[in-house]
Scaffold this active site. Structure first.
Site, mmCIF file in Angstrom:
data_model
loop_
_atom_site.group_PDB
_atom_site.id
_atom_site.type_symbol
_atom_site.label_atom_id
_atom_site.label_comp_id
_atom_site.label_asym_id
_atom_site.label_seq_id
_atom_site.Cartn_x
_atom_site.Cartn_y
_atom_site.Cartn_z
ATOM 1 N N LYS A 100 0.703 4.472 6.739
ATOM 2 C CA LYS A 100 -0.062 5.565 5.680
ATOM 3 C C LYS A 100 0.682 6.834 5.602
ATOM 4 O O LYS A 100 1.489 7.169 6.709
ATOM 5 C CB LYS A 100 -1.628 5.755 5.768
ATOM 6 C CG LYS A 100 -2.395 4.215 5.909
ATOM 7 C CD LYS A 100 -2.137 3.395 4.458
ATOM 8 C CE LYS A 100 -2.983 2.352 4.694
ATOM 9 N NZ LYS A 100 -2.795 1.289 3.665
ATOM 10 N N SER A 150 0.706 -1.288 0.006
ATOM 11 C CA SER A 150 0.035 0.046 0.026
ATOM 12 C C SER A 150 0.903 1.136 0.219
ATOM 13 O O SER A 150 0.286 2.205 -0.178
ATOM 14 C CB SER A 150 -0.848 -0.188 1.249
ATOM 15 O OG SER A 150 -0.227 0.145 2.490
#
Length: 133
Positions: free
Chosen positions: A82, A42
Site C-alpha cells: 500500500k 489494489s
C-alpha cells in the site's frame, strides 16, 4: 576405506560451501533487500498484478507517498502492498489524528483496496519494507 573417507570429505566440503551461501541469501533477503511478486489489483496502476518489485528491508525512512509492504492488521498471514497517505499526528480522511507510531495506508485502486479506510491506521511495526522497484 580410504576412498570412501575421501568421498565423505568431498561431500562435507560441498556442504561447507552451501551452508554459508544459504545463510548469506537468507540474511540479505530477510534483512536488506528482497524481490516480491505482487498479487491483486489494489495498487493498480502503480504496481500491477504479477509485477516483480524490489523491497528495501533495512535502513529506510518512511515518508508520505512511499509504497510499503506490511503485515495485514486483520490477517497477519497476509502481506499487503500500500501507499502511505498520512503519518502520525496528521489528520486522516475522517478528521481524526493518526496515533503515534501509526500510519494511514491506502491502495491506488480505491474500488478494490482493503486498507485504512476499513481497518484504520496501522502500527509502523507491521511495516516490513519500502518498495524501491
Amino acid at each position: 576405506m580410504l576412498s570412501s573417507l575421501k568421498q565423505m570429505l568431498v561431500k562435507q566440503k560441498d556442504i561447507l560451501v552451501v551452508i554459508p551461501a544459504f545463510c548469506s541469501y537468507y540474511l540479505v533477503t530477510q534483512h536488506l533487500f528482497s524481490f516480491e511478486l505482487s498479487e491483486g489489483q489494489s495498487m493498480h496502476p502503480t504496481v500491477k498484478d504479477g509485477e516483480l518489485v524490489v523491497v528495501q528491508r533495512a535502513f529506510y525512512k518512511i515518508k508520505q507517498g512511499d509504497i510499503i509492504i506490511a503485515k495485514s492488521p486483520v490477517r497477519p498471514d497476509y502481506t499487503v502492498c500500500k501507499k502511505i497517505i498520512h503519518l502520525e499526528d496528521e489528520l486522516d480522511p475522517n478528521g481524526n489524528k493518526v496515533p503515534k507510531n501509526h500510519v494511514w495506508i491506502e491502495g491506488d485502486n480505491a474500488k478494490v483496496s482493503f486498507d485504512s479506510k476499513f481497518h484504520g491506521p496501522i502500527p509502523i511495526n507491521l511495516i516490513q519494507g519500502k518498495v524501491i522497484y
